[in-house]
Design a protein around this motif. Structure first.
Motif, short mmCIF file in Angstrom:
data_model
loop_
_atom_site.label_atom_id
_atom_site.label_comp_id
_atom_site.label_asym_id
_atom_site.label_seq_id
_atom_site.Cartn_x
_atom_site.Cartn_y
_atom_site.Cartn_z
N GLU A 1 11.97 5.13 -44.09
CA GLU A 1 11.68 5.97 -44.58
C GLU A 1 10.04 6.65 -44.04
O GLU A 1 10.06 8.50 -44.42
CB GLU A 1 11.27 5.84 -46.86
N ALA A 2 9.41 6.07 -44.34
CA ALA A 2 7.85 6.25 -44.04
C ALA A 2 8.02 7.03 -42.57
O ALA A 2 7.36 7.93 -42.13
CB ALA A 2 6.61 4.95 -43.81
N LEU A 3 8.94 6.73 -42.11
CA LEU A 3 8.89 7.21 -40.39
C LEU A 3 9.12 8.28 -40.48
O LEU A 3 8.90 9.76 -39.64
CB LEU A 3 9.62 6.19 -38.97
N HIS A 4 10.48 8.50 -41.30
CA HIS A 4 11.58 9.71 -41.44
C HIS A 4 10.06 11.01 -42.26
O HIS A 4 10.36 12.27 -41.35
CB HIS A 4 12.40 9.70 -42.42
N GLN A 5 9.05 10.56 -42.81
CA GLN A 5 7.94 12.20 -43.68
C GLN A 5 7.75 12.05 -42.71
O GLN A 5 6.95 13.31 -42.35
CB GLN A 5 7.11 11.37 -44.61
N ALA A 6 7.53 10.87 -41.02
CA ALA A 6 5.67 11.18 -40.19
C ALA A 6 6.87 12.59 -39.03
O ALA A 6 6.06 12.37 -38.14
CB ALA A 6 5.46 10.37 -39.45
N GLY A 7 7.89 12.18 -38.80
CA GLY A 7 8.64 13.15 -38.41
C GLY A 7 9.51 12.60 -37.19
O GLY A 7 10.22 13.25 -35.93
N VAL A 8 9.62 11.64 -37.40
CA VAL A 8 10.76 10.60 -36.44
C VAL A 8 12.13 11.26 -36.66
O VAL A 8 12.78 10.78 -38.15
CB VAL A 8 10.38 9.61 -36.64
N ARG A 9 12.89 11.01 -35.66
CA ARG A 9 14.54 11.92 -36.13
C ARG A 9 15.56 10.93 -35.40
O ARG A 9 16.80 10.88 -35.23
CB ARG A 9 14.21 12.85 -35.83
N GLY A 10 15.53 9.57 -34.83
CA GLY A 10 15.71 8.41 -34.11
C GLY A 10 15.33 7.17 -33.78
O GLY A 10 13.95 7.52 -33.90
N LEU A 11 15.67 6.30 -33.56
CA LEU A 11 15.08 5.51 -32.19
C LEU A 11 15.71 5.12 -31.08
O LEU A 11 16.96 5.14 -30.75
CB LEU A 11 15.63 4.16 -33.45
N ARG A 12 14.73 4.67 -30.12
CA ARG A 12 15.17 4.35 -29.34
C ARG A 12 15.48 2.62 -28.34
O ARG A 12 15.05 1.85 -29.19
CB ARG A 12 13.81 4.30 -27.94
N CYS A 13 16.65 2.49 -27.52
CA CYS A 13 16.54 0.71 -28.00
C CYS A 13 16.56 0.83 -26.48
O CYS A 13 17.29 1.28 -24.98
CB CYS A 13 17.87 0.52 -28.74
N ASN A 14 16.22 -0.06 -25.69
CA ASN A 14 16.15 -0.89 -24.67
C ASN A 14 17.18 -1.13 -23.86
O ASN A 14 17.05 -2.44 -23.70
CB ASN A 14 14.78 -0.99 -23.84
N ILE A 15 18.32 -0.37 -23.49
CA ILE A 15 19.73 -1.64 -23.29
C ILE A 15 19.18 -2.02 -21.99
O ILE A 15 20.27 -2.94 -21.27
CB ILE A 15 21.19 -0.81 -23.17
N VAL A 16 18.48 -1.56 -20.67
CA VAL A 16 18.35 -2.07 -19.83
C VAL A 16 18.28 -3.39 -19.48
O VAL A 16 18.74 -4.58 -19.10
CB VAL A 16 17.31 -1.15 -18.88
N ASP A 17 17.42 -3.77 -20.93
CA ASP A 17 16.94 -5.12 -20.89
C ASP A 17 17.52 -5.59 -22.20
O ASP A 17 17.49 -6.98 -22.02
CB ASP A 17 15.56 -4.70 -21.96
N LEU A 18 18.65 -4.76 -23.07
CA LEU A 18 18.78 -5.88 -23.70
C LEU A 18 20.50 -6.90 -24.18
O LEU A 18 20.84 -7.43 -24.64
CB LEU A 18 19.39 -5.18 -25.18
N ALA A 19 20.74 -6.17 -22.97
CA ALA A 19 22.10 -6.55 -22.28
C ALA A 19 22.28 -8.14 -22.18
O ALA A 19 21.66 -8.36 -21.30
CB ALA A 19 23.00 -5.79 -21.33
N ASP A 20 23.54 -8.84 -22.78
CA ASP A 20 23.20 -10.25 -22.55
C ASP A 20 24.15 -10.59 -21.03
O ASP A 20 24.48 -10.14 -20.33
CB ASP A 20 23.90 -11.49 -23.91
#
Length: 296
Positions: free
Chosen positions: A113-132
């Protein structure tokens, strides 16, 4: 500066030039990073590169020369989940800036909620590193995170090579939020547009479930300098798939570019190679960002 053994990458071209392409009023850069000052916002110890300071005043000066009025700041990997530098920038120009943050999957609802109020509208995920180790996506974690941000109208942005995921459309079937993928799908140009992952991405765009950023042309091209013509087939295929699901970004300050550092005016002019119709240029630069990032 403590480099912590992470190599120093080259700075962006500081020569400011106006592009030949005239951008429409309200044009939006949907992918840029603020780095530093390192003395105020220390970099993540586990980073793989160290950028020179790339600060908001320099970035806004660049935007003025390019004819860009709004921007989306994306959390760079050098900060991990410490979004303070980006949030400080968002606070400076709340009407002109939006953000894409990086968070831990256990983030509290109050922080979302706080991030939304600050102007954030999405999250970034680094799949280059997350793939198992099996090359599979961590879909349970991604779906859980998506369900929590869905009420805010956010999206998940992925740094991923779509050619590594030939069942992308199946993997994200009935996903709770839209997904955004940078760098034209991050497919090396030599692989061509026929590979299954890229075609899956185009299919998802046709369904209105995926967005693509026209960013980082130099990251997928096999050519050393603009105009990176080997990327043209990718741009053309994505526009044909669904121009309503495309946004554009500078990728400033172009971290980890190991070859010739391009000038931002030349990168901006690449749009003219892909888009000739003024109405389509306005859609990609103005209308689409308004919809995706909730610009008022």
């Amino acid at each position: 500066m403590n480099l912590n053994k992470a190599p120093l990458c080259q700075a962006p071209d500081r020569v400011l030039r106006r592009p030949d392409l005239l951008l429409p009023p309200g044009a939006t850069d949907c992918h840029a990073h603020i780095c530093g000052p390192e003395s105020s916002f220390p970099y993540f110890s586990g980073r793989i590169y160290t950028p020179p300071d790339a600060l908001l005043p320099d970035y806004f000066n660049l935007l003025t020369h390019l004819g860009v009025e709004r921007a989306v700041l994306v959390q760079p990997s050098i900060y991990g989940t410490d979004n303070r530098a980006m949030l400080a920038a968002l606070k400076t120009f709340p009407k002109k800036l939006r953000g894409v943050a990086v968070v831990d999957s256990t983030i509290a609802d109050a922080e979302i909620e706080a991030l939304h109020q600050a102007g954030v509208r999405g999250l970034r995920c680094n799949i280059v590193d997350l793939a198992d180790a099996t090359g599979q996506l961590p879909m349970a974690m991604l779906r859980s995170l998506a369900q929590r941000i869905a009420p805010f109208g956010w999206h998940l942005e992925f740094l991923m090579h779509v050619d590594a995921f030939p069942q992308l459309q199946k993997d994200f079937h009935d996903f709770p939020v839209e997904i955004v993928i940078g760098h034209f799908g991050y497919v090396k140009a030599g692989l061509g547009i026929a590979n299954a992952g890229f075609q899956n991405l185009c299919a998802m765009m046709r369904e209105g479930r995926a967005w693509v950023k026209f960013t980082g042309t130099y990251r997928i091209s096999e050519q050393a300098a603009p105009p990176y013509s080997d990327v043209n087939p990718f741009a053309e295929a994505l526009i044909k798939a669904n121009p309503q699901q495309i946004v554009w970004g500078t990728d400033w300050p172009h971290v980890m570019v190991k070859g010739l550092m391009p000038n931002d005016a030349d990168l901006c002019d690449l749009l003219g190679n892909w888009i000739q119709e003024p109405a389509l240029l306005k859609q990609i630069l103005v209308s689409n960002p308004e919809r995706l990032y909730d610009f008022k």
